[in-house]
Write a protein that holds these residues in place. Structure first.
Motif, PDB file in Angstrom:
ATOM      1  N   ARG A 172      66.918  40.955  -1.084  1.00 31.15           N
ATOM      2  CA  ARG A 172      66.277  41.816  -2.089  1.00 31.15           C
ATOM      3  C   ARG A 172      64.799  42.003  -1.786  1.00 31.15           C
ATOM      4  NH1 ARG A 172      69.298  39.549  -7.583  1.00 31.15           N
ATOM      5  NH2 ARG A 172      71.390  39.803  -6.706  1.00 31.15           N
ATOM      6  N   LEU A 173      64.141  40.949  -1.317  1.00 31.83           N
ATOM      7  CA  LEU A 173      62.717  41.076  -0.981  1.00 31.83           C
ATOM      8  C   LEU A 173      62.519  42.136   0.094  1.00 31.83           C
ATOM      9  CD1 LEU A 173      61.282  37.452  -0.672  1.00 31.83           C
ATOM     10  CD2 LEU A 173      61.322  38.997  -2.621  1.00 31.83           C
ATOM     11  N   VAL A 174      63.372  42.066   1.122  1.00 32.81           N
ATOM     12  CA  VAL A 174      63.210  43.006   2.236  1.00 32.81           C
ATOM     13  C   VAL A 174      63.495  44.439   1.755  1.00 32.81           C
ATOM     14  CG1 VAL A 174      64.033  43.618   4.550  1.00 32.81           C
ATOM     15  CG2 VAL A 174      63.647  41.220   3.964  1.00 32.81           C
ATOM     16  N   MET A 175      64.427  44.578   0.804  1.00 33.16           N
ATOM     17  CA  MET A 175      64.739  45.910   0.250  1.00 33.16           C
ATOM     18  C   MET A 175      63.530  46.557  -0.415  1.00 33.16           C
ATOM     19  SD  MET A 175      68.380  45.449  -1.657  1.00 33.16           S
ATOM     20  CE  MET A 175      68.334  46.843  -2.759  1.00 33.16           C
ATOM     21  N   VAL A 176      62.728  45.741  -1.121  1.00 32.45           N
ATOM     22  CA  VAL A 176      61.618  46.335  -1.878  1.00 32.45           C
ATOM     23  C   VAL A 176      60.263  46.192  -1.175  1.00 32.45           C
ATOM     24  CG1 VAL A 176      62.694  46.147  -4.141  1.00 32.45           C
ATOM     25  CG2 VAL A 176      61.354  44.239  -3.295  1.00 32.45           C
ATOM     26  N   MET A 177      60.278  45.520  -0.028  1.00 33.12           N
ATOM     27  CA  MET A 177      59.017  45.314   0.698  1.00 33.12           C
ATOM     28  C   MET A 177      58.543  46.641   1.303  1.00 33.12           C
ATOM     29  SD  MET A 177      58.767  42.328   3.480  1.00 33.12           S
ATOM     30  CE  MET A 177      58.042  42.853   4.996  1.00 33.12           C
ATOM     31  N   PRO A 178      57.294  47.041   1.065  1.00 30.52           N
ATOM     32  CA  PRO A 178      56.829  48.305   1.655  1.00 30.52           C
ATOM     33  C   PRO A 178      56.930  48.260   3.183  1.00 30.52           C
ATOM     34  CG  PRO A 178      55.203  47.387   0.121  1.00 30.52           C
ATOM     35  CD  PRO A 178      56.244  46.341   0.309  1.00 30.52           C
TER      36      PRO A 178
END
Ligand code: HAM
Length: 435
Positions: free
Chosen positions: A311-317
């Motif tokens: 999930r972090l990688v999904m929302v990381m710019p």
């Protein structure tokens, strides 16, 4: 003969090389920031005795009841792919007597977890967590420090999260609250969904976490735990909030925040993102002061959290990982068999000096090699032809500067060395090729 199986299991996925830069950035920043707070990495096995999770997480939870990948191994032992890492870390802490007198033991982990959940955006059956556990203290300042560290890490990768906070009480005050909750549930039982009706007796706290629409108006009316905390839990909760406020960390108290694992006492928290959809939890955590005893160890206080890396990688710019994309510093293009041999030799010398070099093995024209160098986003191309071989001088072309000049091997080594140093500088301007 059976057909070959050509796809992965539903809910799992291949993380392909082009996706990995974001993962590397997130993992590297997590390590960097957690270690600044004194957390050291631990790696526990991916398979554990089923009993560890059944006891640690709780038999009535969805994770243990419905979602574990469990099998009987060749020694007739029930084994489970870990659905989370806290139980394993506490097991390891007890097993290796990591307890340091009155001190705190701080551990972090990164790795895959497995839960047989319904597939959904941001929800996988094999997913990755980065998490931290602090064992040995019930000081509310530890709770606040842990939350600060989690938020700082998110900030460091450009991810915005909202902190939701609650206290779920302890063995003294929770039973009284649960009794009140059960009574309130009984009054409106027919209005709740089937799952809630079942949970009303087995694990009534979980009703608060139900997402079914028809239950919501009735959940709203249920008593909240924060009105039923004992004096110790109340004071602990008050201090956690005070420390967070001192650190300038905004939070929202959500008295109905209960977590899907039974080991929590007192502090429970989640960090949610507005960019994720229904599965909006980036991180979840809390205090688990009785867990070590449940697993057969000495009384130990503990608190921790885990974040979903997927999930972090999904929302990381995307700009966070731009510099981390793999690309060669030098693409060695050659125009004959002897030149190929020299290219291989030069690449070996330069790689030993720490440079990323690429030599293509299928012999193509210079034009096709240049095309490939561009595709790989190489910083430079070294052109090796028969003349260059004879004179031991090579043409080097900077693809970033669109400039070409000549170098001997020692000059090339010097140039690439200073190029790399400059590239490491913050806001890096790449080294200018010599005029
Ligand atoms: P959890 O809330 O079950 O807590 O999981 C933590 C995070 O892992 C979630 O907030 C989410 O980002 C991610 N996650 C969970 N399930 C999935 C899934 N199926 N697919 C993708 N991501 C997922 C724990 O696991 C506790 N062990 C946290 C903890 C550590 N508490 C104390 N110490």
């Amino acid at each position: 003969m059976d057909e070959l199986v050509l796809s992965n299991l539903s809910g799992t996925r291949d993380l392909l090389p082009e996706e990995m830069a974001g993962w590397h950035v997130a993992e590297e920043r997590a390590r960097n920031i957690f270690e600044r707070y004194g957390y050291l990495e631990i790696r526990t096995p991916i398979i554990e005795p089923t009993e560890l999770f059944a006891r640690g997480i709780g038999g009535d939870t969805d994770i243990v009841g419905k979602e574990m990948y469990t099998f009987v191994d060749q020694s007739e032992r029930s084994v489970t792919l870990r659905p989370e890492a806290t139980a394993s870390v506490v097991r390891s802490y007890i097993q290796h007597t990591m307890c340091r007198g009155s001190g705190i033991t701080k551990l972090y982990y990164i790795g895959p977890m497995f839960r047989h959940e319904k597939k959904q955006k941001g929800r996988w059956r094999q997913f990755y967590q980065v998490g931290a556990e602090s064992l040995g203290s019930d000081n509310p300042a530890v709770d606040a420090e842990m939350i600060e560290m989690a938020l700082w890490f998110l900030d460091s990768i450009g991810v915005k999260g909202r902190l939701l906070l609650n206290s779920v009480g302890c063995g003294n005050c929770r039973p009284g609250y649960i009794e009140k909750l059960r009574q309130a549930l009984q009054e409106n039982m027919p209005h709740f969904c089937e799952d809630c009706q079942r949970r009303a007796t087995t694990n009534s706290l979980r009703v608060l976490d139900c997402k079914v629409d028809r239950c919501q108006p009735y959940i709203e009316k249920l008593p909240v735990i924060t009105d039923h905390l004992c004096a110790e839990c109340s004071s602990h909760f008050h201090k956690v909030r005070e420390y967070l406020t001192d650190a300038g960390i905004p939070f929202q108290i959500v008295p109905r925040l209960v977590r899907g694992l039974d080991y929590y006492v007192r502090t429970a928290f989640e960090i949610v993102s507005g960019d994720l959809g229904a599965q909006n939890a980036l991180a979840g955590g809390g205090r688990y002061d009785g867990l070590a005893e449940v697993l057969g160890g000495p009384p130990t206080k503990g608190i921790g959290f885990a974040m979903g890396l997927d999930r972090l990688v999904m929302v990381m710019p995307t700009e966070q990982s731009v510099g981390a994309q793999w690309r060669p510093e030098l693409y060695l293009a050659f125009m004959s068999e002897p030149a190929f041999k020299r290219a291989v030799e030069l690449a070996r010398i330069l790689r030993h000096r720490g440079h990323t070099c690429y030599v293509e093995f299928s012999q193509g024209s210079l034009k096709s090699q240049m095309r490939q160098a561009n595709k790989l986003m190489a910083d430079h191309v070294l052109i090796i032809g028969d003349n260059e071989l004879a004179n031991d001088r090579y043409a080097i072309k900077s693809l970033r500067e669109s400039r070409q000049w000549e170098v001997t091997l020692p000059e090339l080594i010097d140039y690439l060395g200073s190029y790399r140093e400059k590239a490491k500088e913050p806001g890096a301007q790449m080294a200018e090729p010599p005029a």
